[in-house]
Design a protein around this motif. Structure first.
Motif, PDB file in Angstrom:
ATOM      1  N   ILE A  69      70.121   5.811  51.096  1.00  0.00           N
ATOM      2  CA  ILE A  69      68.837   5.444  51.077  1.00  0.00           C
ATOM      3  C   ILE A  69      68.450   4.253  50.686  1.00  0.00           C
ATOM      4  O   ILE A  69      67.287   3.395  51.077  1.00  0.00           O
ATOM      5  N   ASP A  70      69.085   3.708  49.435  1.00  0.00           N
ATOM      6  CA  ASP A  70      68.605   2.230  49.173  1.00  0.00           C
ATOM      7  C   ASP A  70      69.045   1.387  50.257  1.00  0.00           C
ATOM      8  O   ASP A  70      68.163   0.324  50.513  1.00  0.00           O
ATOM      9  N   LEU A  71      70.230   1.456  50.978  1.00  0.00           N
ATOM     10  CA  LEU A  71      70.428   0.590  52.070  1.00  0.00           C
ATOM     11  C   LEU A  71      69.136   0.758  53.207  1.00  0.00           C
ATOM     12  O   LEU A  71      68.898  -0.344  53.755  1.00  0.00           O
ATOM     13  N   ALA A  72      68.666   1.872  53.604  1.00  0.00           N
ATOM     14  CA  ALA A  72      67.940   2.096  54.462  1.00  0.00           C
ATOM     15  C   ALA A  72      66.486   1.463  54.113  1.00  0.00           C
ATOM     16  O   ALA A  72      65.944   0.948  54.964  1.00  0.00           O
ATOM     17  N   ASN A  73      66.051   1.653  52.937  1.00  0.00           N
ATOM     18  CA  ASN A  73      64.992   1.003  52.371  1.00  0.00           C
ATOM     19  C   ASN A  73      65.096  -0.642  52.506  1.00  0.00           C
ATOM     20  O   ASN A  73      63.832  -1.036  52.829  1.00  0.00           O
ATOM     21  N   LYS A  74      66.030  -1.196  52.093  1.00  0.00           N
ATOM     22  CA  LYS A  74      66.097  -2.615  52.141  1.00  0.00           C
ATOM     23  C   LYS A  74      65.952  -3.169  53.533  1.00  0.00           C
ATOM     24  O   LYS A  74      65.456  -3.903  53.889  1.00  0.00           O
ATOM     25  N   ALA A  75      66.620  -2.288  54.663  1.00  0.00           N
ATOM     26  CA  ALA A  75      66.613  -2.565  56.031  1.00  0.00           C
ATOM     27  C   ALA A  75      65.118  -2.646  56.628  1.00  0.00           C
ATOM     28  O   ALA A  75      64.796  -3.393  57.408  1.00  0.00           O
ATOM     29  N   LEU A  76      64.691  -1.493  56.171  1.00  0.00           N
ATOM     30  CA  LEU A  76      63.365  -1.529  56.655  1.00  0.00           C
ATOM     31  C   LEU A  76      61.999  -2.344  55.974  1.00  0.00           C
ATOM     32  O   LEU A  76      61.296  -2.751  56.638  1.00  0.00           O
ATOM     33  N   THR A  77      62.544  -2.805  54.904  1.00  0.00           N
ATOM     34  CA  THR A  77      61.710  -3.674  54.136  1.00  0.00           C
ATOM     35  C   THR A  77      61.671  -4.997  54.812  1.00  0.00           C
ATOM     36  O   THR A  77      60.819  -5.636  55.028  1.00  0.00           O
ATOM     37  N   ALA A  78      63.126  -5.507  55.186  1.00  0.00           N
ATOM     38  CA  ALA A  78      63.295  -6.692  55.574  1.00  0.00           C
ATOM     39  C   ALA A  78      62.862  -6.710  57.262  1.00  0.00           C
ATOM     40  O   ALA A  78      62.300  -7.856  57.848  1.00  0.00           O
ATOM     41  N   LEU A  79      62.865  -5.478  57.811  1.00  0.00           N
ATOM     42  CA  LEU A  79      62.229  -5.207  59.166  1.00  0.00           C
ATOM     43  C   LEU A  79      60.912  -5.539  59.267  1.00  0.00           C
ATOM     44  O   LEU A  79      60.135  -5.744  60.339  1.00  0.00           O
ATOM     45  N   GLY A  80      60.017  -5.054  57.938  1.00  0.00           N
ATOM     46  CA  GLY A  80      58.630  -5.111  57.972  1.00  0.00           C
ATOM     47  C   GLY A  80      58.199  -3.776  58.456  1.00  0.00           C
ATOM     48  O   GLY A  80      56.823  -3.731  58.282  1.00  0.00           O
ATOM     49  N   LEU A  81      58.913  -2.957  58.143  1.00  0.00           N
ATOM     50  CA  LEU A  81      58.112  -1.433  58.517  1.00  0.00           C
ATOM     51  C   LEU A  81      58.012  -0.585  57.214  1.00  0.00           C
ATOM     52  O   LEU A  81      57.397   0.215  57.288  1.00  0.00           O
ATOM     53  N   ALA A  82      58.415  -1.108  56.023  1.00  0.00           N
ATOM     54  CA  ALA A  82      58.206  -0.334  54.583  1.00  0.00           C
ATOM     55  C   ALA A  82      58.111  -1.639  53.491  1.00  0.00           C
ATOM     56  O   ALA A  82      58.867  -2.418  53.688  1.00  0.00           O
ATOM     57  N   LYS A  83      56.821  -1.466  52.908  1.00  0.00           N
ATOM     58  CA  LYS A  83      56.793  -2.602  51.956  1.00  0.00           C
ATOM     59  C   LYS A  83      57.621  -2.162  50.592  1.00  0.00           C
ATOM     60  O   LYS A  83      57.947  -0.891  50.498  1.00  0.00           O
ATOM     61  N   PRO A  84      57.884  -2.914  49.900  1.00  0.00           N
ATOM     62  CA  PRO A  84      58.922  -2.763  48.587  1.00  0.00           C
ATOM     63  C   PRO A  84      58.240  -1.751  47.921  1.00  0.00           C
ATOM     64  O   PRO A  84      58.908  -0.901  47.230  1.00  0.00           O
ATOM     65  N   ALA A  85      56.922  -1.886  47.557  1.00  0.00           N
ATOM     66  CA  ALA A  85      56.254  -0.680  46.983  1.00  0.00           C
ATOM     67  C   ALA A  85      56.063   0.695  47.474  1.00  0.00           C
ATOM     68  O   ALA A  85      56.246   1.615  46.667  1.00  0.00           O
ATOM     69  N   LYS A  86      56.516   0.648  48.792  1.00  0.00           N
ATOM     70  CA  LYS A  86      56.204   2.148  49.457  1.00  0.00           C
ATOM     71  C   LYS A  86      57.442   2.654  48.863  1.00  0.00           C
ATOM     72  O   LYS A  86      57.278   3.989  48.961  1.00  0.00           O
ATOM     73  N   ALA A  87      58.654   2.303  48.610  1.00  0.00           N
ATOM     74  CA  ALA A  87      59.664   3.036  48.338  1.00  0.00           C
ATOM     75  C   ALA A  87      59.865   3.528  46.890  1.00  0.00           C
ATOM     76  O   ALA A  87      60.804   4.270  46.559  1.00  0.00           O
ATOM     77  N   THR A  88      58.945   3.133  46.206  1.00  0.00           N
ATOM     78  CA  THR A  88      58.766   3.337  44.723  1.00  0.00           C
ATOM     79  C   THR A  88      57.730   4.410  44.299  1.00  0.00           C
ATOM     80  O   THR A  88      57.704   4.713  43.455  1.00  0.00           O
ATOM     81  N   LYS A  89      56.832   4.800  45.381  1.00  0.00           N
ATOM     82  CA  LYS A  89      55.531   5.740  45.165  1.00  0.00           C
ATOM     83  C   LYS A  89      56.306   7.167  44.919  1.00  0.00           C
ATOM     84  O   LYS A  89      57.325   7.389  45.302  1.00  0.00           O
ATOM     85  N   ALA A  90      55.270   7.875  44.694  1.00  0.00           N
ATOM     86  CA  ALA A  90      55.689   9.300  44.211  1.00  0.00           C
ATOM     87  C   ALA A  90      56.408   9.882  45.606  1.00  0.00           C
ATOM     88  O   ALA A  90      55.815   9.702  46.784  1.00  0.00           O
ATOM     89  N   ALA A  91      57.511  10.381  45.477  1.00  0.00           N
ATOM     90  CA  ALA A  91      58.466  10.843  46.431  1.00  0.00           C
ATOM     91  C   ALA A  91      57.761  12.137  47.230  1.00  0.00           C
ATOM     92  O   ALA A  91      57.482  13.037  46.429  1.00  0.00           O
ATOM     93  N   LYS A  92      58.098  11.869  48.369  1.00  0.00           N
ATOM     94  CA  LYS A  92      57.700  13.226  49.018  1.00  0.00           C
ATOM     95  C   LYS A  92      59.097  13.779  49.544  1.00  0.00           C
ATOM     96  O   LYS A  92      59.369  15.104  49.844  1.00  0.00           O
ATOM     97  N   ASN A  93      60.240  13.002  49.818  1.00  0.00           N
ATOM     98  CA  ASN A  93      61.512  13.299  50.077  1.00  0.00           C
ATOM     99  C   ASN A  93      62.551  12.409  49.045  1.00  0.00           C
ATOM    100  O   ASN A  93      62.653  11.203  49.570  1.00  0.00           O
TER     101      ASN A  93
END
Length: 381
Positions: A89-113
């Motif tokens: 998930i850490d690798l997925a989040n880094k890729a999505l942030t680099a792609l511009g589809l998830a902001k860094p803060a998005k990955a640290t908000k209250a978890a749904k999953n």
């Protein structure tokens, strides 16, 4: 280069049903020709079409539309590299942030999953449509970057997200507000289906009995309520730009398969609203397909004046007669004769439509449309 447009016209009768609800649970309607009609939104039928592709196409030819990109990408990462399960998930989040589809803060908000590694899987701010080929390639890039001790390359990820579009993305398009350079123009337009006649919604009053009340010798229902519904003969229309579809897919044979799949599932699919309540699934009374080299033409004007309930010949028969007459009149008046036309119809009440094209069983119609459209790709005018 020549242009090729496929117009699909469908008459379909649906019994008591609630295919597509508004925010109050009522069947959607629209006023047309001064009369209220039953309506099924284009979005509802496009989703029904898209989800029906699974029965005809391989997973590799399709895409996934979701906000839960971190979860999806993480599963692909561990599928390609099981040894990275603890950081997927850490690798997925880094890729999505680099792609511009998830902001860094998005990955640290209250978890749904929550992932197995305890990191919150990133989500995009809106639904994102990516092909399985694109998701697999993004996962592979994330793995390679991690093994090389580097961060994911945003430019490379954008390239991967804009290659090898799936059939459903090529047909229905992709719009990303934050990444407009990887948007995909849709090859298909779908009209809202409307009834050829006026409708008044009705209410079904129902009761549900508590099974244990008999044992206790009690009377009365355990639950009561109402369900709103209507019944209708619908006119449905969609148009497909074959050249745009081919541009999106980049391969004439893939385009032929996509046309075959789309015509098949658009005709046979149905939105799933309240199907368990009404068992309302039907097949069209008639499917008419016209191949053009000019522009799409919607024949809904045939029903600007409603087909009445007391029509002496029946609603479907009159709807078919009106469609045949109106289509012929429009095409003659404007010189818009189709290059080729086919029909599949059920019963004698649709016989008037025989003037609009070659009558074929539906499976043969679909093959003829796909083959003729594909044969025109690349031809000079």
């Amino acid at each position: 280069m020549s242009r090729t447009v496929i117009d699909i016209h469908i008459l379909q009768t649906v019994p008591p049903s609630n295919l597509n609800r508004d925010d109050t649970g009522s069947p959607k309607t629209a006023v047309y020709g001064g009369q209220r009609r039953a309506r099924v939104s284009s979005q509802a039928w496009k989703r029904a079409t898209r989800t029906s592709f699974d029965a005809l196409l391989d997973r590799a030819d399709l895409g996934e539309r979701t906000k839960r990109l971190g979860e999806s990408l993480g599963g692909l990462i561990v599928g390609q590299a099981p040894d990275l399960a603890g950081v997927k998930i850490d690798l997925a989040n880094k890729a999505l942030t680099a792609l511009g589809l998830a902001k860094p803060a998005k990955a640290t908000k209250a978890a749904k999953n929550k992932a197995d590694d305890g990191v919150t899987a990133a989500e995009s701010e809106y639904l994102v449509f990516l092909s399985h080929h694109q998701l697999d390639a993004i996962a592979a890039h994330a793995i390679a970057a991690h093994r090389a001790g580097k961060d994911p390359d945003g430019k490379e990820l954008k390239k991967l997200a804009n290659q090898r579009h799936s059939v459903d993305i090529a047909l229905f398009g992709r719009m990303l507000a934050d990444l407009s350079d990887i948007n995909v123009d849709a090859a298909v337009q779908v009209a809202h289906a409307i009834s050829v006649h006026a409708v008044n919604n009705e209410f079904d009053y129902y009761t549900a009995v508590d099974d244990r009340k008999d044992d206790a010798k009690e009377q009365g229902a355990g639950m009561i309520g109402t369900v709103e519904f209507n019944s209708s003969t619908l006119y449905r229309y969609a148009t497909l730009d074959v050249d745009r579809l081919n541009d999106n897919l980049g391969d004439p044979e893939a385009t032929r398969r996509a046309i075959h799949a789309f015509v098949t599932v658009f005709a046979k699919s149905m939105p799933t609203g309240k199907q368990n309540t009404f068992a309302n699934r039907t097949l069209p009374d008639a499917v008419i397909v016209r191949l053009r080299d000019t522009q799409p033409i919607n024949f809904v004007g045939a029903y600007e004046e409603v087909v009445t309930y007391d029509s002496p010949t029946g609603r479907v028969r009159e709807a078919a007669e009106r469609l045949a007459s109106y289509a012929t009149s429009v095409e003659t008046t404007y010189g818009e004769q189709p290059l080729a036309a086919w029909i599949s119809r059920v019963g004698e009440h649709t016989a008037a439509l025989d003037t609009l094209g070659d009558a074929l069983p539906f499976a043969d119609l679909v093959t003829a449309v796909a083959d003729e459209a594909a044969a025109r790709l690349g031809k000079e005018e």
